[in-house]
Design an enzyme around this catalytic site. Sequence first.
Site, PDB file in Angstrom:
ATOM      1  N   GLY A 299       0.809  -1.204   0.000  1.00  0.00           N
ATOM      2  CA  GLY A 299       0.000   0.000   0.000  1.00  0.00           C
ATOM      3  C   GLY A 299       0.843   1.255   0.000  1.00  0.00           C
ATOM      4  N   SER A 300       0.308   2.329   0.573  1.00  0.00           N
ATOM      5  CA  SER A 300       0.986   3.621   0.524  1.00  0.00           C
ATOM      6  C   SER A 300       0.424   4.517   1.610  1.00  0.00           C
ATOM      7  CB  SER A 300       0.781   4.293  -0.837  1.00  0.00           C
ATOM      8  OG  SER A 300       1.099   3.434  -1.896  1.00  0.00           O
ATOM      9  N   ASN A 301       1.150   5.597   1.894  1.00  0.00           N
ATOM     10  CA  ASN A 301       0.673   6.635   2.801  1.00  0.00           C
ATOM     11  C   ASN A 301       0.819   7.994   2.139  1.00  0.00           C
ATOM     12  OD1 ASN A 301       0.457   4.796   5.062  1.00  0.00           O
ATOM     13  ND2 ASN A 301       2.667   4.975   5.329  1.00  0.00           N
TER      14      ASN A 301
ATOM     15  N   ASN B  93      -4.592   3.797   2.244  1.00  0.00           N
ATOM     16  CA  ASN B  93      -5.196   2.665   1.538  1.00  0.00           C
ATOM     17  C   ASN B  93      -6.517   2.200   2.122  1.00  0.00           C
ATOM     18  OD1 ASN B  93      -1.891   1.791   1.459  1.00  0.00           O
ATOM     19  ND2 ASN B  93      -2.947   2.322  -0.438  1.00  0.00           N
TER      20      ASN B  93
END
Length: 848
Positions: A259-261, A539
């Site tokens: 995922g990502s932030n 996410n």
Amino acid sequence: MSINALNRRVPTLTLLTVAVSLALFGCSDSDNSFNNDDTAQPTTTYEVDIQRTEFGIPHITAKDYKSLGYGVGYAFAEDNICSLAREIVIARGQSMLYLGEDGDVTSDVFYTWYNSPAKRQQFLAAQQPEVLDAVAGYAAGYSRYLRDTGVDNIDPECAGAPWVQEIDTDDLLALYGKANLRGGLANFVAPIVAAAPPAIDTAMTSRRLPTSSGAASETSLYSSSSSSSSSSSSSSASASELAAGFDFDMTTINVMDGGSNAYALGSEVTGTQRGILYGNPHEPWDGVQRFYQFHLTLPGELDVMGAAQQGQPFPNIGFNKDVAWSHTVSTAKRFTLYQLNLVDGNPMKYTYESTEGTVEERDIKKVDVTIQLPDNGSLTQPIYLSHYGPMLAVNTVNGLLPAWGSNNLAFTIRDAASENPRSLNQWLSMNKADSVEDLKERMQDTVGLGFVNTIAADRHGKALYADISTVPHVTADKLKSCIAGQPFLQGIVSFDLPALNGSKAACEWGNDADSPQAGIFGASNLPFLIRDDYVANSNDSYWFSNPNQPLTDFSPLLRRRLAPFISANPPDGVPLLMRTRMGFQQIFDRLDNSDGLGGDTFTLENLQQVVYGNRSYVAELVLDDVLADCVANPVLTLSSGGSIDATQACTVLSNWDRRNNLGSRGAHVFREFWRNVDFTETTDDAFAVPFDESDPINTPRDLKITAGTRTALADAIAYFQNNGVALDATLGELQYTLDASKNNERIPMHGGQGREGVFNVARGPAPNADASEYAFINNGPTYMQAVTFDDKGPVVNALLAYSQSADSTRPYHRDQTRRYAAKDWIRLPFSAGEIATQAVGDTLQLTE
């Protein structure tokens, strides 16, 4: 063609390619000159300056888009030619021909079919002229580097390999086609290739065929078997039982792995009139998703810097003088499965009821796909297509679902992203935005993003969250009505895969007047939020990007979970990921100074401290209860039988700082404990206090201490003790990546697991049995940027965690990785003066 190295500065280290001179132009404070040379030159197609700054970042200046692309392709090939060459082989369906034991028949059949000449032409026809020029230039620049260097002299990893070849636009179109499928068809490659009507009476053999020898041959992918036709399914199973029958990896579709932030911080929380952006996509360090940093300048038209995944001629994530943006992978579904009612006695036809009520018969088409094998061999395998898209062997992912023909049913899939050729147009348009409002409007005009949210901040102090991406036009009412009375469809939807009745025109995707593509939601039905305080995404869905303004009433296909939102009383939200909760808690703690960093606003500097704090949210949530139980019950039962005394381990955990920093002692013990706990982030089953949508940051909470949690801790302790790993070892002793340029020297890596609520995700393969490679990192932190603005333009600190080059012979192989390990961000140069200050080597002028 020519190469002219302008020797304008004595380099501080010897490089194959060279970087910036004092006279770089076209940036925000430049004189817009370019290749100033009055000498008459032959007519050229490409003309570009490439100047590298510290850490190997190329600043590319040209007079047209084709030359910009040429510069990016050349620079990328210098640093990562093996990676892109390999991905192109896979995208063209030639892995069996070229990659030996790494070849994959199934993949080759699928991508040869999908990236057909007709498909590539369709993609090509949709591109803006500037995009076409940039793509053609990228291919030409890459090929120029290969010709100049020679295949035997490139990265030793692939030097001399027959699959490293010059490329053209066609090759890049195949690459883009493959990349588009990340949220959709790419997850169903095996079931698509395995799909076959019952009359063929076949079953899949090994995905990897033995290498052929001798004369040219033609091989079939399938061998005779009765397994597919003999499979019997019944609709008597409940939806929950059908959902439990899936053996299918949903981590990519549901964004549960990596995922990502991103944070976008507005003027209310920065204490200035400027916004601040932080972004960190969590992606694999190798393959098509590998990021590369570069800066593009086309004087008077484009001045943008950031990073793009390989093969891309424009930054996907980045900044210009007015706005900065990042992406996180969205929870939105990009596809729907369709259940077809077959015509009695003919598995190659299905019935279809028009909106007028007329029932017709439609054909399932067979497309023969031929792939190449070594030694002039070939293999021909059919792909079957309904009018929706490719057929699926759903019984291969859930044995409770019917094989093609059983129950007189079959299944197929339609993927919105596979019908979207606008991503490159979208990124070029975004590169030119001058505010978050302008950025939002550019996304709404194109709706070209395939699988990501966008988070952005601008110099005016505004913050944006948006999921303006390609989503099938399926409303909650349509999803509900189109599975009514259909137990198999209900079971599929209960597993969070969108599925519809394919026998009715009423269940076709809808259309919006403001949509650029048939069958997807237009801008008016896609969520966005612009605020003066902040937005964040890690996410989870669009619902909760700011606690003060939750968004609701969009299609359930924009959510991770589907079934709750078509229930009789649909909720506004469901449990958030632990990483999302950590992200918001960090913001709260900064704004009331609970983090002890001083003040109550965000600055570029304290933002960097916050995001690299490596706090374990789950430890903050549950560890006190675990330790209290450990004191009361120190002797724990192992899953293998027997028991273990947890006293020492619990002492270590009580002294642990509950972070995942290099010096954190005991982080690994908690990590393995939590890995062993039966816990699903999207439910609240493991906690005594259930989820409350009015308090989603603080619920669910209070871990249920059970025999299962005690055994989870016991097994974690035994794993390390049995393998001679100290319970009080520092994380830096155990978690690492390798520097191949220094004989695989270990570089300690900070960061942790998203499931544990660590904001800064660093991950790799699952721990091996003897813990000898316990925490090798090859996934997680990628291109991290912290961006704000002053009167002169963008002020940017950044890191590319794995560094610019995969080539261990390049000086940029692990230089930024070591800076990441030290939490030592680098200041990115954007203006001509900044670039001159960081210049390394000479300007490289290329013409062809």
